[in-house]
Design a protein around this motif. Sequence first.
Motif, short mmCIF file in Angstrom:
data_model
loop_
_atom_site.label_atom_id
_atom_site.label_comp_id
_atom_site.label_asym_id
_atom_site.label_seq_id
_atom_site.Cartn_x
_atom_site.Cartn_y
_atom_site.Cartn_z
N ILE A 186 120.94 54.43 56.30
CA ILE A 186 122.06 54.33 57.24
C ILE A 186 121.61 53.56 58.47
CG2 ILE A 186 123.63 55.67 58.71
CD1 ILE A 186 123.54 57.89 56.67
N GLU A 187 122.50 52.72 58.99
CA GLU A 187 122.21 51.97 60.21
C GLU A 187 123.44 51.95 61.10
OE1 GLU A 187 121.24 47.99 59.12
OE2 GLU A 187 123.23 47.54 58.31
N ALA A 231 120.64 64.29 59.08
CA ALA A 231 119.38 63.91 59.72
C ALA A 231 119.18 62.40 59.68
CB ALA A 231 118.21 64.62 59.03
N GLU A 232 119.51 61.76 58.58
CA GLU A 232 119.37 60.31 58.49
C GLU A 232 120.36 59.61 59.42
OE1 GLU A 232 118.65 56.33 57.51
OE2 GLU A 232 117.42 58.13 57.53
N ALA A 233 121.59 60.12 59.50
CA ALA A 233 122.57 59.55 60.42
C ALA A 233 122.11 59.72 61.87
CB ALA A 233 123.93 60.21 60.21
N ALA A 234 121.55 60.88 62.20
CA ALA A 234 121.05 61.12 63.55
C ALA A 234 119.91 60.17 63.87
CB ALA A 234 120.60 62.57 63.69
N ARG A 235 119.03 59.93 62.91
CA ARG A 235 117.92 58.99 63.12
C ARG A 235 118.45 57.60 63.46
NH1 ARG A 235 116.28 54.76 61.30
NH2 ARG A 235 117.85 54.80 59.64
N ALA A 236 119.46 57.13 62.70
CA ALA A 236 120.01 55.80 62.93
C ALA A 236 120.67 55.71 64.31
CB ALA A 236 121.02 55.47 61.83
N LEU A 237 121.37 56.76 64.73
CA LEU A 237 122.02 56.74 66.03
C LEU A 237 121.01 56.75 67.17
CD1 LEU A 237 124.95 59.21 65.31
CD2 LEU A 237 125.19 56.78 65.88
#
Length: 266
Positions: free
Chosen positions: A213-214, A238-244
């Motif tokens: 995700i980016e 968690a992956e969405a939070a990392r990208a944000l």
Amino acid sequence: MGILDDLIDLLLPERCAGCGQEPVLLCDGCGRPLRASARPARAAPAGLPPLWTVAAYEGPLRAILAAYKERGRTSLAVPLGEALATSLQAALAPGPDPPAMGGAPPRGRPIPPPLDPPAMGGAPLRGRPIPPPPVTADAAVRIPAVVWVPSGRRAVRRRGHDPLRGLVDVAVRLLQADGVPLTMLDALRQRGRVADQAGLTAGQRAANLRGAIEARADVAGRQVVLVDDVVTTGASLAEAARALRAAGAAIPGAATIAATPRRRPW
């Protein structure tokens, strides 16, 4: 779900999406979990902000979400969106342990259109609307943004709609109508194909989504509440939070409608 199930849905009168017994969109018993107060979902992976949810992802709620997402019963966006609004408001509350809401907005409440900024300078002249004042870029940045975990383009084409975006739209308009300052922002996208998560362990889900995700919008300096419909292992959130965070956003909280039950209580 197959072609026969879809044909039956077309030929027979609408019945409860949860139990299939009563001739209503959602009977009182199946809809009751969606009207509960928000509560913390404690089982979350590292990197995930404080997470709020409303119901356990079990029983009729599984059928309700499947009917909305996979079988085209888009009218379920209203009760599901009301539950998401409950969880969202808890995630927006200040402090490390925000109080849970007293339940979702009343059933049957009409979904209002998006609010315009309030007019300034006194009452409008009869028959002549006063245009709203311009919203400066600085003011827009201060308004919390609701960002959802993105769906893959193939899934959206197959379903004929973007289920999570539809629920966010309902929830945000309900909260705006209650005077909560926030906006929805289509800020994330999948970078490529992601394997089906069904049947994967928590570690496999995290590996499958790593780097998937980016950010597609400028979120630098924005306060963002992250949303998904269901949290299982938390890998997608968690992956969405990392990208944000990589794009400069601050994430004070996250909200879901339901959480998969664990052996120990939330």
